[in-house]
Structure formats: C-alpha cells, structure tokens
Design a protein around this motif. Sequence first.
Motif, PDB file in Angstrom:
ATOM      1  N   ARG B   2       0.834  -1.202   0.000  1.00 45.81           N
ATOM      2  CA  ARG B   2       0.000   0.000   0.000  1.00 45.81           C
ATOM      3  C   ARG B   2       0.869   1.253   0.000  1.00 45.81           C
ATOM      4  O   ARG B   2       1.988   1.248   0.491  1.00 45.81           O
ATOM      5  CB  ARG B   2      -0.909  -0.006   1.227  1.00 45.81           C
ATOM      6  CG  ARG B   2      -2.113  -0.906   1.069  1.00 45.81           C
ATOM      7  CD  ARG B   2      -2.880  -1.018   2.363  1.00 45.81           C
ATOM      8  NE  ARG B   2      -2.948   0.256   3.093  1.00 45.81           N
ATOM      9  CZ  ARG B   2      -3.607   0.416   4.247  1.00 45.81           C
ATOM     10  NH1 ARG B   2      -4.217  -0.608   4.792  1.00 45.81           N
ATOM     11  NH2 ARG B   2      -3.628   1.589   4.861  1.00 45.81           N
ATOM     12  N   CYS B   3       0.310   2.329  -0.509  1.00 44.88           N
ATOM     13  CA  CYS B   3       1.089   3.573  -0.623  1.00 44.88           C
ATOM     14  C   CYS B   3       1.546   4.092   0.738  1.00 44.88           C
ATOM     15  O   CYS B   3       2.667   4.579   0.880  1.00 44.88           O
ATOM     16  CB  CYS B   3       0.274   4.640  -1.333  1.00 44.88           C
ATOM     17  SG  CYS B   3      -0.045   4.233  -3.053  1.00 44.88           S
ATOM     18  N   ASP B   4       0.680   3.998   1.766  1.00 45.44           N
ATOM     19  CA  ASP B   4       1.106   4.546   3.064  1.00 45.44           C
ATOM     20  C   ASP B   4       2.289   3.749   3.615  1.00 45.44           C
ATOM     21  O   ASP B   4       3.209   4.310   4.206  1.00 45.44           O
ATOM     22  CB  ASP B   4      -0.064   4.603   4.064  1.00 45.44           C
ATOM     23  CG  ASP B   4      -0.717   3.255   4.291  1.00 45.44           C
ATOM     24  OD1 ASP B   4      -0.433   2.308   3.520  1.00 45.44           O
ATOM     25  OD2 ASP B   4      -1.516   3.148   5.243  1.00 45.44           O
ATOM     26  N   SER B  28       9.614  -2.222  -6.415  1.00 47.61           N
ATOM     27  CA  SER B  28       8.629  -2.686  -7.388  1.00 47.61           C
ATOM     28  C   SER B  28       7.341  -1.865  -7.270  1.00 47.61           C
ATOM     29  O   SER B  28       6.687  -1.581  -8.270  1.00 47.61           O
ATOM     30  CB  SER B  28       8.402  -4.195  -7.266  1.00 47.61           C
ATOM     31  OG  SER B  28       7.394  -4.447  -6.337  1.00 47.61           O
ATOM     32  N   HIS B  29       7.022  -1.427  -6.034  1.00 51.40           N
ATOM     33  CA  HIS B  29       5.869  -0.535  -5.889  1.00 51.40           C
ATOM     34  C   HIS B  29       6.142   0.805  -6.586  1.00 51.40           C
ATOM     35  O   HIS B  29       5.273   1.344  -7.264  1.00 51.40           O
ATOM     36  CB  HIS B  29       5.542  -0.300  -4.417  1.00 51.40           C
ATOM     37  CG  HIS B  29       4.400   0.659  -4.214  1.00 51.40           C
ATOM     38  ND1 HIS B  29       3.080   0.255  -4.238  1.00 51.40           N
ATOM     39  CD2 HIS B  29       4.373   2.010  -4.015  1.00 51.40           C
ATOM     40  CE1 HIS B  29       2.302   1.311  -4.060  1.00 51.40           C
ATOM     41  NE2 HIS B  29       3.055   2.399  -3.916  1.00 51.40           N
ATOM     42  N   LEU B  30       7.361   1.309  -6.422  1.00 54.28           N
ATOM     43  CA  LEU B  30       7.696   2.602  -7.030  1.00 54.28           C
ATOM     44  C   LEU B  30       7.568   2.562  -8.550  1.00 54.28           C
ATOM     45  O   LEU B  30       7.128   3.529  -9.171  1.00 54.28           O
ATOM     46  CB  LEU B  30       9.125   3.018  -6.639  1.00 54.28           C
ATOM     47  CG  LEU B  30       9.313   3.498  -5.195  1.00 54.28           C
ATOM     48  CD1 LEU B  30      10.798   3.672  -4.876  1.00 54.28           C
ATOM     49  CD2 LEU B  30       8.557   4.810  -4.958  1.00 54.28           C
ATOM     50  N   GLU B  32       5.470   1.002 -10.218  1.00 58.34           N
ATOM     51  CA  GLU B  32       4.062   1.024 -10.657  1.00 58.34           C
ATOM     52  C   GLU B  32       3.308   2.269 -10.201  1.00 58.34           C
ATOM     53  O   GLU B  32       2.192   2.499 -10.644  1.00 58.34           O
ATOM     54  CB  GLU B  32       3.324  -0.190 -10.067  1.00 58.34           C
ATOM     55  CG  GLU B  32       3.801  -1.513 -10.600  1.00 58.34           C
ATOM     56  CD  GLU B  32       3.455  -2.649  -9.639  1.00 58.34           C
ATOM     57  OE1 GLU B  32       2.678  -2.398  -8.685  1.00 58.34           O
ATOM     58  OE2 GLU B  32       3.983  -3.747  -9.836  1.00 58.34           O
ATOM     59  N   CYS B  33       3.879   3.022  -9.258  1.00 56.24           N
ATOM     60  CA  CYS B  33       3.077   4.060  -8.609  1.00 56.24           C
ATOM     61  C   CYS B  33       3.714   5.444  -8.761  1.00 56.24           C
ATOM     62  O   CYS B  33       4.621   5.804  -8.028  1.00 56.24           O
ATOM     63  CB  CYS B  33       2.891   3.725  -7.132  1.00 56.24           C
ATOM     64  SG  CYS B  33       1.895   4.928  -6.247  1.00 56.24           S
ATOM     65  N   PRO B  34       3.208   6.235  -9.715  1.00 58.75           N
ATOM     66  CA  PRO B  34       3.775   7.571  -9.929  1.00 58.75           C
ATOM     67  C   PRO B  34       3.626   8.460  -8.695  1.00 58.75           C
ATOM     68  O   PRO B  34       4.511   9.269  -8.397  1.00 58.75           O
ATOM     69  CB  PRO B  34       2.959   8.149 -11.093  1.00 58.75           C
ATOM     70  CG  PRO B  34       1.957   7.127 -11.472  1.00 58.75           C
ATOM     71  CD  PRO B  34       2.081   5.939 -10.593  1.00 58.75           C
ATOM     72  N   GLY B  35       2.535   8.271  -7.953  1.00 60.51           N
ATOM     73  CA  GLY B  35       2.313   9.079  -6.749  1.00 60.51           C
ATOM     74  C   GLY B  35       3.444   8.881  -5.751  1.00 60.51           C
ATOM     75  O   GLY B  35       3.971   9.843  -5.179  1.00 60.51           O
ATOM     76  N   CYS B  36       3.840   7.648  -5.543  1.00 59.11           N
ATOM     77  CA  CYS B  36       4.902   7.370  -4.579  1.00 59.11           C
ATOM     78  C   CYS B  36       6.266   7.798  -5.117  1.00 59.11           C
ATOM     79  O   CYS B  36       7.137   8.179  -4.335  1.00 59.11           O
ATOM     80  CB  CYS B  36       4.916   5.885  -4.199  1.00 59.11           C
ATOM     81  SG  CYS B  36       3.641   5.499  -2.969  1.00 59.11           S
ATOM     82  N   ARG B  37       6.423   7.734  -6.444  1.00 55.13           N
ATOM     83  CA  ARG B  37       7.701   8.237  -7.000  1.00 55.13           C
ATOM     84  C   ARG B  37       7.836   9.721  -6.716  1.00 55.13           C
ATOM     85  O   ARG B  37       8.887  10.214  -6.316  1.00 55.13           O
ATOM     86  CB  ARG B  37       7.759   7.985  -8.516  1.00 55.13           C
ATOM     87  CG  ARG B  37       8.093   6.558  -8.893  1.00 55.13           C
ATOM     88  CD  ARG B  37       8.679   6.471 -10.304  1.00 55.13           C
ATOM     89  NE  ARG B  37       7.750   6.923 -11.341  1.00 55.13           N
ATOM     90  CZ  ARG B  37       6.803   6.136 -11.873  1.00 55.13           C
ATOM     91  NH1 ARG B  37       6.652   4.882 -11.477  1.00 55.13           N
ATOM     92  NH2 ARG B  37       6.015   6.603 -12.816  1.00 55.13           N
TER      93      ARG B  37
END
Lengths: 178, 178
Positions: B2-4, B28-30, B32-37
């Motif tokens: 999850r993002c949090d 691997s989350h980064l 896929e997730c532009p918000g977290c990048r």
Amino acid sequence: MPSDEELMSAVAEGDLSAFEQLVRRYQRSGWNTAFRLVGDLHAAEDIVQEAFLRVLRAAPRYRPTAAFRTYFFRILTRLCRNHRRRNVASPSGDLDAWVSQGPAPEDIASSQEVHSSVNNALASLPARQREAVVLRYYEGLSYGEIGWVMGATRKGVERLLARGRAALANKLGKLLEK
Amino acid sequence: MRCDRAQAMMDRYVAEELPRVERVALESHLRECPGCRQQLAQVQTLLRILRNVPAPPVPQGLVDRVMAKAGQEIGSQGSVVQTCSRPVAWWRHGLTPQQIGFAAALAAGLLVGVVLGRQTWTNSLRTSAPEPPIAHAQVMDAENVYLPDYLDYFSSTPRGSFPEIYLSLTSVDSNQEF
Ligand SMILES: [Zn+2]
C-alpha cells in the motif's frame, strides 16, 4: 583512540581528562540537538552543560548495555523536554533570529529566508515529532536508537517521522517545488 | 504494497537502511506508482533542505565551563567515585545536619511503620508481600541510572511515580503526542 565506553569507565574511576575527551567529542552534537529542540541559545547551553554533568555523576553506575551516544542523547532529550514543559511560551525563540548574525555572502538573503522557514517549521512540530526528526535527520540515529532515546517502539518512531515529514513538507511547500 | 506503507519506508530507503526484501518490494511498488515516486522525490528534497540548515556555532568556552563545574563537583566531594552504588546525589545538594537528622528520624519512623504493617499484613494474609516483577525493577533502576532527577515532582508523570513507571513499561509511542 579509546571508545566512548572506555572513556566512561575511566570517568567512573575519577579520570577527569577522560571526561573532558567525552565533552569534546559530544559538545557539537549535544549543542546542535539541544538548540534544535529548545530553540533558545541560553537554554541550550544550560541544558548541554547539565547533560554532561549528569553523565559525570552517573558514570560510576553506567553500564555499557547501551552505546554512550544514545545514553547521552537520552539524558539530553529529557532535559530539553523538561525545559519545554516549563517554557511553553517560546516555541521558536532564537531559532529564527540567529541566522542573521553571521557574515553575509552575496546570496545569503535567500538562504537566510530558507533557514528561517525551516527553523520555524521545525519549531512548529509537536514535541515528539520534533525530537524524532532532529535525532534522525540531523544526528543520524537509527530507528532502534531513537526508540531507546525516546521510549518508543520502532513502529512508533516510524509514525512520528512520517507525520513529522508530512507536516514539514506542508509548511515548506514552496521550497520543495524548486 | 500500500502507498502509506511505501511512504513510511522511504526515509530508510533513502538512508540505504532497508533490508533487501523490503527494498525490492518498495522498488517494485515505485515502478508502478507515480504518486509514490513523486513522494520519494519530495522526501529527498526535504531531507536535503533540512540538512542544509546549520545550527549556530558551539558557544566559545563551553568545554571550559563544563570542566570548571565538573571540577567543583568533584572538589566538593573528593572524588567522582562514589563508595556506594546506590543513588546518593541527595546528600550532595547541601542538606544541613538538621535536615539530615530530620530525614533519618523520618526514615526510622517509616521503617517501624513498615515492619509493623508488614507483620500485620503477613499475619492476616499468611502470605508475604509480592516481589516486584523483574522488568519493573529494571526500569526503575535504569531510570535512576540515566537521570538522577530526584526533584522531578512537578511534571505530569514525576520520576518514580506510578504513571511514569507505567509509561516506561508500556513503551510510550507516538500516540502520546501533544
Ligand atoms: Zn504508491
């Protein structure tokens, strides 16, 4: 060079020169931390001095179960906390003012502005977030060490830091866009 | 992930402290997730800005002032080495003989009271008073070692008070912010 813990055993035996070495080693980080936690030049000096004297008094009972560094930060952080409890009225104090006293290179105006916003943002954090942020990002303590210093779990430290970062990012929004 | 969760791990990621498994999961989350990048970039900028803000220089003569006070403390009692391993700081803070006499009388009175009370207690219950749990004793001992702050009656959780011990035992974490 003797380790901090070796110096502490010497201090316990009454060796004042070992104590002086510890004071020299930790004056900078002790001072920086106290200043960032209380935001007041005079209070920070009193607190650092008192922290060292407590180290001296406690030396005969010190057991190196914890690294001296975290032990020292624990004493220091508690003293800062007590100071803040007694002096609720001055959240930022000198934090904001001292930057303007230095010699002035040409671009200092903008950097002073940055310094002052950062210091104000830091001063506006709730006490425990401020402690975690200072110990982590300025003194480079690990989560485990911060937990030991503050009496918190690793998860607790992680949450404090996440909230602290979010609050700082919120306050420093414009700077972060650059 | 999850993002949090990803965002909570970012500061250890930046400090290269994440164990491999967690680092791989976060990366691997980064991907896929532009918000977290974007969040990660913001954390990096924030930490850079924080660290660029210096504390004021250590006050000149700090070490000398600490050493002078240390010399006074040791001069006033002969040696930093304490002959007794229990906390003894109270008698170094200028008690008069009258005060000491009064304290001794008080202690004697208390002792008599405790002995009598304990006899009554054991007689009526046919059981001895329970030993404090080990963790409890260790915490109290540790607190005495770290901070011989015997005059801490004024804080919300005075040293040695039940709430204070309770807080140390339950490892106060971020829920205790103010
Ligand atoms: Zn995400």
